[in-house]
Motif scaffolding. Structure first.
Motif, PDB file in Angstrom:
ATOM      1  N   LEU A 112       0.829  -1.205   0.000  1.00 45.68           N
ATOM      2  CA  LEU A 112       0.000   0.000   0.000  1.00 45.68           C
ATOM      3  C   LEU A 112       0.861   1.251   0.000  1.00 45.68           C
ATOM      4  O   LEU A 112       0.637   2.175  -0.793  1.00 45.68           O
ATOM      5  N   LYS A 113       1.870   1.268   0.841  1.00 44.31           N
ATOM      6  CA  LYS A 113       2.627   2.479   1.111  1.00 44.31           C
ATOM      7  C   LYS A 113       3.606   2.835  -0.003  1.00 44.31           C
ATOM      8  O   LYS A 113       3.748   4.013  -0.360  1.00 44.31           O
ATOM      9  N   TYR A 114       4.285   1.824  -0.537  1.00 43.27           N
ATOM     10  CA  TYR A 114       5.387   2.096  -1.462  1.00 43.27           C
ATOM     11  C   TYR A 114       5.181   1.566  -2.885  1.00 43.27           C
ATOM     12  O   TYR A 114       5.950   1.899  -3.771  1.00 43.27           O
ATOM     13  N   HIS A 115       4.165   0.738  -3.091  1.00 39.39           N
ATOM     14  CA  HIS A 115       3.977   0.128  -4.406  1.00 39.39           C
ATOM     15  C   HIS A 115       2.629   0.469  -5.030  1.00 39.39           C
ATOM     16  O   HIS A 115       2.140  -0.251  -5.897  1.00 39.39           O
ATOM     17  N   ASP A 116       2.028   1.560  -4.549  1.00 37.44           N
ATOM     18  CA  ASP A 116       0.804   2.102  -5.159  1.00 37.44           C
ATOM     19  C   ASP A 116      -0.365   1.117  -5.168  1.00 37.44           C
ATOM     20  O   ASP A 116      -1.250   1.216  -6.025  1.00 37.44           O
ATOM     21  N   ARG A 117      -0.406   0.190  -4.217  1.00 40.48           N
ATOM     22  CA  ARG A 117      -1.527  -0.732  -4.129  1.00 40.48           C
ATOM     23  C   ARG A 117      -2.642  -0.082  -3.302  1.00 40.48           C
ATOM     24  O   ARG A 117      -3.037  -0.570  -2.254  1.00 40.48           O
TER      25      ARG A 117
END
Length: 261
Positions: A112-117
């Motif tokens: 969620l935080k770093y991979h745009d999920r």
């Protein structure tokens, strides 16, 4: 036959909307088949975990410390507090967390935080809403840990705000992200020791003067993704109380428990 004042077209619209939503959902499932939130294995339904990932996560369920959501090995009675909560009482009232931070929980947070999920925010926020229990009925509004504008510009979104919006919608409370600001850029907390983390966020938050009337006397639910040492939510809580909040409770997806990974 009399219509009794009912608009037949209007009465048919909700049914049409439900059918249209079903068609849209089916098309989305064809384009993006449902998969496990954590490992990506194919699933029958979206927004769920596969049995393997579900079993691997250590869910935080009672008995636990009422202040810090630290799991207890056995039930020591209602309202029990951990040694940490007694020795170092937090400025907030109660922390609630979905699970202990470990490999699977960490993978979801990192995605969620770093991979745009960003699609993960809704199911994770729903889990956080369930973990709140009665606390959800005892707050007036929800707000997230804010990012400094520079980091927000680079990252393009605030993961805590996404989780907070999803949680607020689930429990039916107003989402008010503008009531707390991060006024100072800080280093990443990852890799810092507890004392360094506390110094890093000291004085980093403030309630804007224009927001004080909206915050005055309110019971706040503060949302973040992970609770590690608590330095960030402690600093934010102090700023909210100085800004007029009556009380602050905290909701996170995962919390670090020493000795558990």
């Amino acid at each position: 036959m009399e219509s009794l004042g009912i608009d037949d077209g209007a009465s048919a619209r909700p049914a049409f909307r439900r059918r249209a939503a079903g068609w849209l959902g089916a098309l989305l499932d064809l384009a993006m088949p449902p998969s496990c939130l954590c490992c990506g294995r194919p699933m029958a339904d979206s927004g769920a975990l596969c049995p393997a990932c579900w079993s691997a996560i250590r869910w935080i369920e009672r008995p636990y410390c009422e202040r810090l959501a630290l799991p207890f090995g056995y039930d020591i009675g209602p309202g029990a507090l951990s040694a940490e909560a007694i020795a170092h009482p937090p400025p907030f009232g109660r922390l609630r967390a979905v699970c202990v931070y470990g490999r699977e929980a960490g993978e979801m947070v990192q995605a969620l935080k770093y991979h745009d999920r960003t699609e993960l925010a809704r199911p994770l926020g729903a889990m956080m809403a369930r973990a709140l229990g009665p606390v959800a009925d005892e707050v007036d509004l929800v707000l997230p840990i804010p990012l400094h504008r520079g980091r927000l510009w680079r990252r393009r979104f605030n993961q805590s705000a996404l989780l907070g919006a999803a949680l607020a919608a689930r429990i039916g409370k107003p989402f008010e992200p503008q009531l707390l600001a991060r006024i100072r850029a800080t280093r990443q907390q990852v890799g810092l020791k507890a004392g360094e983390r506390a110094r890093n966020v000291e004085g980093a938050f403030r309630v804007p003067p224009a927001a004080r009337p909206s915050l005055a006397g309110k019971r706040v639910l503060l949302v973040d993704d992970v609770y590690t040492t608590g330095s960030t939510v402690r600093a934010a809580t102090r700023a909210l109380v100085r800004g007029g909040a009556a009380s602050v409770d905290v909701a996170v997806f995962a919390r670090v428990v020493e000795g558990v990974s």
